[in-house]
Design an enzyme around this catalytic site. Structure first.
Site, PDB file in Angstrom:
ATOM      1  N   GLN A  49      44.618 -41.057 -28.262  1.00 19.31           N
ATOM      2  CA  GLN A  49      43.535 -38.961 -27.168  1.00 19.31           C
ATOM      3  C   GLN A  49      44.030 -38.141 -29.000  1.00 19.31           C
ATOM      4  O   GLN A  49      44.325 -38.371 -29.857  1.00 19.31           O
ATOM      5  CB  GLN A  49      44.807 -39.063 -26.541  1.00 19.31           C
ATOM      6  N   ASP A  67      29.157 -39.773 -23.888  1.00 19.26           N
ATOM      7  CA  ASP A  67      29.100 -39.293 -25.074  1.00 19.26           C
ATOM      8  C   ASP A  67      28.514 -39.411 -26.518  1.00 19.26           C
ATOM      9  O   ASP A  67      27.938 -39.987 -27.037  1.00 19.26           O
ATOM     10  CB  ASP A  67      30.771 -40.700 -25.811  1.00 19.26           C
ATOM     11  N   HIS A  99      40.530 -37.595 -19.823  1.00 14.00           N
ATOM     12  CA  HIS A  99      39.444 -38.634 -19.925  1.00 14.00           C
ATOM     13  C   HIS A  99      39.089 -40.055 -19.689  1.00 14.00           C
ATOM     14  O   HIS A  99      40.009 -40.110 -20.177  1.00 14.00           O
ATOM     15  CB  HIS A  99      38.365 -37.386 -21.034  1.00 14.00           C
TER      16      HIS A  99
END
Length: 137
Positions: free
Chosen positions: A95, A32, A101
């Site tokens: 989200q 990330d 994901h």
């Protein structure tokens, strides 16, 4: 099936560079760019599914198998002491990218993160009502 306007479709399919930890014909696992902790990674399907509701059942099961495999690799590599798996569906749930994901967040002593919720008080009657509404009983 891809969405040409989806950034995660582009990342998952190699059109945008990423720090890839794992890749196969259906998934890519990347670090990330805004990690909660060291080693925070995302499992992203190469096909576009806006959320868990749209993700095929087989893929949903395979995401969890891949998460287990990656958690072991990340634990071995970084020595974390635990993991949070986080998956958000919809604006209200947090989200921000509307391509399914799964966040894999390694946990370390004193990492400063708090991922959780405040438990509510509920009666047995309320629990029974909720159960009946969900199950149709």
């Amino acid at each position: 099936m891809k969405d040409d306007n989806c950034i995660f479709c582009k990342i998952a399919n190699g059109e945008i560079p990423s720090k890839t930890l794992y890749e196969d014909e259906r998934f890519r696992v990347i670090l990330d760019l805004g990690p909660a902790t060291k080693g925070h990674a995302l499992i992203i399907p190469k096909n576009h599914y806006p959320n868990l509701y749209e993700l095929p059942e087989e893929d949903a099961g395979d995401v969890m198998k891949l998460a287990k495999k990656m958690m072991i690799k990340i634990t071995d590599g970084l020595g974390c002491e635990g993991f949070n798996l986080v998956q958000n569906n919809g604006d209200l749930a947090g989200q921000t990218v509307f391509h399914f994901h799964l966040h894999m967040i390694p946990r370390y002593q004193a990492d400063g993160q708090t991922i959780g919720w405040k438990p509510q008080e509920v009666s047995q009657e309320e629990l029974e009502e909720v159960k009946n509404r969900i199950t149709g009983a």
